[in-house]
Design an enzyme around this catalytic site. Sequence first.
Site, PDB file in Angstrom:
ATOM      1  N   GLU A 221      29.218  39.326  19.061  1.00 30.09           N
ATOM      2  CA  GLU A 221      30.435  38.553  18.811  1.00 30.09           C
ATOM      3  C   GLU A 221      31.337  38.705  20.025  1.00 30.09           C
ATOM      4  OE1 GLU A 221      31.930  40.341  15.241  1.00 30.09           O
ATOM      5  OE2 GLU A 221      30.624  39.131  13.959  1.00 30.09           O
TER       6      GLU A 221
ATOM      7  N   GLN B 292      43.378  27.369  24.902  1.00 33.58           N
ATOM      8  CA  GLN B 292      42.617  26.752  25.982  1.00 33.58           C
ATOM      9  C   GLN B 292      41.579  27.742  26.483  1.00 33.58           C
ATOM     10  OE1 GLN B 292      44.974  24.729  29.011  1.00 33.58           O
ATOM     11  NE2 GLN B 292      43.582  25.416  30.614  1.00 33.58           N
ATOM     12  N   ASP B 293      40.351  27.251  26.697  1.00 36.46           N
ATOM     13  CA  ASP B 293      39.296  28.040  27.334  1.00 36.46           C
ATOM     14  C   ASP B 293      39.075  27.489  28.730  1.00 36.46           C
ATOM     15  OD1 ASP B 293      38.944  29.523  25.059  1.00 36.46           O
ATOM     16  OD2 ASP B 293      36.932  28.820  24.624  1.00 36.46           O
ATOM     17  N   ASN B 294      39.007  28.372  29.715  1.00 37.06           N
ATOM     18  CA  ASN B 294      38.723  27.990  31.105  1.00 37.06           C
ATOM     19  C   ASN B 294      37.420  28.636  31.526  1.00 37.06           C
ATOM     20  OD1 ASN B 294      41.246  26.725  31.240  1.00 37.06           O
ATOM     21  ND2 ASN B 294      42.234  28.566  31.984  1.00 37.06           N
TER      22      ASN B 294
ATOM     23  N   ARG C  30      39.532  34.639  43.689  1.00 37.49           N
ATOM     24  CA  ARG C  30      40.515  33.724  43.113  1.00 37.49           C
ATOM     25  C   ARG C  30      41.725  34.545  42.642  1.00 37.49           C
ATOM     26  NH1 ARG C  30      37.694  28.657  41.490  1.00 37.49           N
ATOM     27  NH2 ARG C  30      35.449  29.003  41.724  1.00 37.49           N
TER      28      ARG C  30
ATOM     29  N   HIS D 212      47.078  34.977  40.349  1.00 36.90           N
ATOM     30  CA  HIS D 212      47.784  33.862  39.735  1.00 36.90           C
ATOM     31  C   HIS D 212      48.574  34.285  38.491  1.00 36.90           C
ATOM     32  CE1 HIS D 212      44.076  31.477  41.289  1.00 36.90           C
ATOM     33  NE2 HIS D 212      44.982  31.575  42.238  1.00 36.90           N
TER      34      HIS D 212
ATOM     35  N   LYS E 278      45.538  36.386  28.413  1.00 39.43           N
ATOM     36  CA  LYS E 278      44.164  35.948  28.676  1.00 39.43           C
ATOM     37  C   LYS E 278      43.169  36.966  28.135  1.00 39.43           C
ATOM     38  CE  LYS E 278      45.470  33.654  32.976  1.00 39.43           C
ATOM     39  NZ  LYS E 278      45.389  33.682  34.435  1.00 39.43           N
TER      40      LYS E 278
ATOM     41  N   TYR F  39      37.556  32.448  30.325  1.00 40.39           N
ATOM     42  CA  TYR F  39      38.722  33.127  29.775  1.00 40.39           C
ATOM     43  C   TYR F  39      39.498  32.224  28.841  1.00 40.39           C
ATOM     44  CZ  TYR F  39      40.964  31.300  34.082  1.00 40.39           C
ATOM     45  OH  TYR F  39      41.388  30.516  35.130  1.00 40.39           O
TER      46      TYR F  39
ATOM     47  N   LYS G 125      45.377  27.645  49.161  1.00 42.39           N
ATOM     48  CA  LYS G 125      46.568  28.058  48.411  1.00 42.39           C
ATOM     49  C   LYS G 125      46.594  29.570  48.204  1.00 42.39           C
ATOM     50  CE  LYS G 125      46.666  26.764  44.148  1.00 42.39           C
ATOM     51  NZ  LYS G 125      46.794  25.969  42.911  1.00 42.39           N
ATOM     52  N   ASP G 126      45.435  30.166  47.879  1.00 48.38           N
ATOM     53  CA  ASP G 126      45.395  31.605  47.623  1.00 48.38           C
ATOM     54  C   ASP G 126      45.585  32.434  48.890  1.00 48.38           C
ATOM     55  OD1 ASP G 126      45.141  31.218  44.930  1.00 48.38           O
ATOM     56  OD2 ASP G 126      43.000  31.665  44.844  1.00 48.38           O
TER      57      ASP G 126
END
Length: 195
Positions: free
Chosen positions: A28, A46-48, A58, A61, A70, A130, A169-170
């Site tokens: 599970e 929301q799932d990303n 990455r 953020h 998260k 996540y 950007k990062d």
Amino acid sequence: MKVNDFFIPGLLEILPDFHSDFRGVFFESYRKDFFEELGIKKDFVQDNQSLSKKNVLRGLHFQKSSVQAKLVRAVSGRILDVAVDLRCGSSSFGKHVSVVLDSEKGNMLYIPEGFAHGFLALTDNCIQLYKCTDFYRPGSEGGLLWKDPKLSISWSEWGNPDDFILSEKDKVHPLFDEHKKYFDKDGKWIQPLES
């Protein structure tokens, strides 16, 4: 499921119970009642999912409005997952936790609101999934520079930083400012949104 906590309050590593036989493995990956027993009464909306090759970094953020907690795991491969505490007044303000999330272990990291988050792919074909408690909103994005020496994140233990692959950007997020008020103790953004 088993739980490991850290010196930063609120961060939890969750290790599922594996059931394996000749067919493979079952576990599970999320169970609302278990999380509620831990005091985590969140609605994930929301799932990303991301796919990264080895050495993709990455982060770091966060969202200013639409603040997100998260639940992060590696579905394939291994990642070094990092959460930096940005809650003003926290005894761990500006400190971080790093956890290797491994698809073969199925371990997950719960990150409450008020943290910056990032990860480094340690293998090729890393798939990270996540769950988030609020929706992604581009105008709400914030970040910190991944290699800020004040944060003391030991990325180099996991590879050569010159080989890391980052978005443009990062590469240019601002440095951590120990005098700035990012989030309050409950993880709510406390700066004007223009900052």
